[in-house]
Design a protein around this motif. Structure first.
Motif, short mmCIF file in Angstrom:
data_model
loop_
_atom_site.label_atom_id
_atom_site.label_comp_id
_atom_site.label_asym_id
_atom_site.label_seq_id
_atom_site.Cartn_x
_atom_site.Cartn_y
_atom_site.Cartn_z
N THR A 129 -2.04 7.32 -1.91
CA THR A 129 -3.58 6.76 -1.85
C THR A 129 -3.54 5.32 -2.57
OG1 THR A 129 -4.34 8.12 -3.51
CG2 THR A 129 -4.86 8.78 -1.25
N ASP A 130 -4.43 4.54 -2.46
CA ASP A 130 -4.57 3.36 -3.32
C ASP A 130 -6.00 3.20 -3.96
OD1 ASP A 130 -1.87 2.40 -2.29
OD2 ASP A 130 -3.01 1.94 -0.57
N GLY A 131 -6.01 2.44 -4.72
CA GLY A 131 -7.38 1.95 -5.47
C GLY A 131 -8.08 3.12 -6.01
N GLN A 132 -9.49 3.40 -5.61
CA GLN A 132 -10.32 4.14 -6.26
C GLN A 132 -9.92 5.62 -5.75
OE1 GLN A 132 -12.75 3.91 -8.53
NE2 GLN A 132 -13.08 6.14 -8.24
N SER A 143 0.72 -1.20 0.02
CA SER A 143 -0.02 0.11 0.12
C SER A 143 0.87 1.34 -0.15
CB SER A 143 -0.81 -0.11 1.24
OG SER A 143 -1.64 1.12 1.37
N HIS A 144 0.26 2.44 -0.54
CA HIS A 144 0.83 3.61 -0.50
C HIS A 144 0.61 4.26 0.84
CE1 HIS A 144 1.39 3.02 -4.74
NE2 HIS A 144 2.09 4.21 -4.74
N ASP A 145 -0.47 3.92 1.63
CA ASP A 145 -0.81 4.68 2.74
C ASP A 145 0.25 4.72 4.07
OD1 ASP A 145 -2.14 6.03 4.86
OD2 ASP A 145 -4.38 5.22 3.98
N PRO A 146 0.99 5.85 4.29
CA PRO A 146 1.92 5.40 5.30
C PRO A 146 1.30 5.42 6.91
CG PRO A 146 1.72 7.58 4.77
CD PRO A 146 0.99 7.09 3.73
N ARG A 147 -0.13 5.57 6.88
CA ARG A 147 -0.80 5.19 8.19
C ARG A 147 -0.70 3.78 8.39
NH1 ARG A 147 -6.19 8.56 6.73
NH2 ARG A 147 -5.55 7.47 4.73
#
Length: 443
Positions: free
Chosen positions: A113-116, A80-84
Motif C-alpha cells: 500500500t501507499d500513502g494514507q 508505488s508499492h501496489d502490484p496491481r
C-alpha cells in the motif's frame, strides 16, 4: 479500488537508443558466493539500474545504486508499492501459478500500500512492535537459546542453522503473536509448505490462514499482551483480513531474515580470528558484528518491488509506466560511491540499506536486532570453545536471488556451560520437536 490502467509496454527503448539485454535473476548458478560478482558485472554493463528477468519472459529493473535505491524507496509519487500497477500482471502475462506470485501478489498489508492506507496500517504495526517489552523479549530469547543449546549439548557438535538459527526466531516470534507453542509449530510447518512452491503449497496456505483466523477470533474475544491483540484493538481499526495479512508479512519477512542474520554473524565470529579477538578483548561489540553482516551479507539480497507510476528517466534507463523495479539491497551496499576505497565498511556505520529506506523502512528492525544480538551473545557464553567443524571453504549459501542465508554451519565444542533449568527442559523440548519437526527435519 480499481486503479486506472497504465499504458501498455515495458521495454520500449529511448529515442535513438536500443533496448538493453536483460540478465536472468534466477537459476542454479546464482548463489550467495556468485551474487557479489554478478552485481558488479551488472553495474559495469548497465550502471546503477540494470535490466533483469525474474522468470522466463518477465522483465524487471534491479536498482543497484545506493543513491538510486534511496530515491526508489522515498518517492512514492513515482514508485508505488501496489502490484496491481504492474503492466505484465495487468496484461495477463504472469501465470497465476508462477513462483513469483507469492512474493508480489497483492495483499491488504502494509507492504502493498501507499500513502494514507500505508500510514494507517503502519501506525498499527509500529505500535504493536513498540509495545514489546525489550527486557521480557531479551529474557525470552535467552531462555529459548539456552534450551536449544541444551538439546544438542551432550553431542558436543551441531549444525547451527537447523538446530539453532532456524528454530530460535520461530519460537520467539510465534510467542510474540500470542500463539501457544504447539500451534506455533503448526503455523511454522504451514508457512514452510506455502513458500516451498510445490504441489502442497495451496493446502499449506489454507492451513496457515485457518490457524491465523483462529488466532484472530480468539484475540477478539480474549485480548492478551501480544502483537495480534494490539493490531486488533488499535485505533486504526484494521479489519480481520488486514490483521491476518499483516501478520503473514511480519512473520514471513521477520523470521527468515533473522535466521540468516544469526547464522551469518556466527560464521563471522567463527571464521574471522581477528574480529573474534577484538570482540573478546572488548574493542568491538556484538553489534559491530551485526552491522558488518548487514553491510557484507544482508539477510535479504533483493526485495520486490516498486512499480513506476509514470514514464521517467532513472539511473540512466528509460523506465515505462507499470515497470517493476526491484530493491537491490546487497548490490546497493556494494556501491563504490558509498564504500571506502578498500571496500570494507567502517565499523559502526549504519548507512547500509539492509532494512530498506523511506516510509517503508522495516518497522521491526529493533526487535530483530535484539533477538539476533541475544542469540549470538548467549551461544558465545554458553559454548565458549565453539569452533567450526569443517573448513570455511566447505560452507555454502542457499541458492536464492532473494535471500542470503547459510545452508549449514557445522560446529563442535567440548565444555558447554548451561544453567540447570535449560538442561532439565531439553528432554521435553526434544520430545516435542519429534512430534512437530522443523521444515527439512525427518518426521
Amino acid at each position: 479500488m480499481t486503479l486506472p490502467p497504465p499504458p501498455t509496454g515495458t521495454s520500449r527503448p529511448p529515442a535513438g537508443g536500443r533496448c538493453p539485454v536483460a540478465t536472468p535473476l534466477y537459476g542454479p548458478d546464482l548463489d550467495g558466493d556468485t551474487m557479489p560478482a554478478f552485481y558488479e558485472k551488472l553495474r559495469r554493463e548497465h550502471g546503477p539500474v540494470a535490466p533483469v528477468t525474474i522468470a522466463p519472459g518477465m522483465q524487471a529493473w534491479l536498482v543497484l545504486g545506493h543513491r538510486e535505491l534511496l530515491r526508489l524507496t522515498r518517492e512514492e509519487q513515482d514508485f508505488s508499492h501496489d502490484p496491481r500497477r504492474w503492466t505484465l500482471l495487468r496484461e495477463g502475462r504472469v501465470p497465476l501459478d508462477s513462483p513469483i506470485m507469492p512474493m508480489v501478489g497483492w495483499r491488504p498489508a502494509l507492504l502493498f500500500t501507499d500513502g494514507q492506507q500505508h500510514r494507517r496500517m503502519r501506525s498499527a504495526v509500529s505500535h504493536a512492535l513498540a509495545c514489546i517489552n525489550g527486557h521480557e523479549l531479551r529474557r525470552s530469547v535467552r531462555a529459548t537459546a539456552e534450551r536449544l543449546i541444551a538439546s544438542f549439548a551432550d553431542r558436543h557438535e551441531a549444525d547451527l542453522v537447523p538446530h539453532y538459527a532456524r528454530k530460535l526466531p520461530l519460537q520467539v516470534i510465534t510467542g510474540l503473536l500470542g500463539l501457544d507453542e504447539r500451534t506455533g509449530q503448526q503455523l511454522v510447518q504451514a508457512i514452510a509448505g506455502m513458500v516451498a512452491a510445490n504441489a502442497d503449497s495451496v493446502n499449506a496456505a489454507q492451513r496457515m490462514n485457518t490457524i491465523l483466523q483462529g488466532l484472530i477470533e480468539e484475540k477478539r474475544r480474549r485480548p492478551g499482551n501480544d502483537v495480534t491483540s494490539s493490531l486488533l484493538h488499535h485505533p486504526a481499526r484494521l479489519t480481520d483480513e488486514e490483521v491476518l495479512h499483516n501478520l503473514v508479512v511480519m512473520f514471513v519477512a521477520g523470521n527468515q531474515t533473522t535466521v540468516n542474520w544469526i547464522a551469518t554473524t556466527l560464521r563471522i565470529l567463527l571464521c574471522d580470528p581477528a574480529f573474534r579477538s577484538s570482540l573478546t578483548g572488548g574493542h568491538l561489540s556484538v553489534d559491530d558484528a551485526l552491522d558488518l553482516v548487514l553491510w557484507r551479507y544482508p539477510p535479504t539480497q533483493n526485495f520486490p518491488a516498486r512499480y513506476a507510476t509514470r514514464d521517467l528517466e532513472f539511473g540512466g534507463q528509460h523506465i515505462r509506466t507499470g515497470d517493476m523495479l526491484l530493491l537491490g539491497l546487497a548490490g546497493a551496499n556494494q556501491d563504490p560511491e558509498v564504500l571506502p576505497p578498500d571496500g570494507v565498511p567502517v565499523t559502526g556505520n549504519r548507512s547500509h540499506l539492509a532494512f530498506g529506506a523511506g516510509p517503508h523502512t522495516c518497522p521491526a528492525q529493533d526487535p530483530a536486532r535484539l533477538i539476533t544480538r541475544t542469540a549470538v551473545d548467549t551461544i558465545r557464553h554458553r559454548l565458549p570453545d565453539l569452533e567450526l567443524a569443517v573448513p570455511e571453504s566447505d560452507l555454502g549459501w542457499i541458492k536464492s536471488p532473494w535471500s542470503k542465508g547459510l545452508a549449514a554451519l557445522p560446529v563442535r565444542f567440548t565444555e558447554p556451560q548451561l544453567p540447570q533449568a535449560a538442561t532439565s527442559h531439553a528432554a521435553e523440548q526434544q520430545a516435542f520437536s519429534q512430534t512437530f519437526p522443523q521444515s527439512g527435519e525427518p518426521r
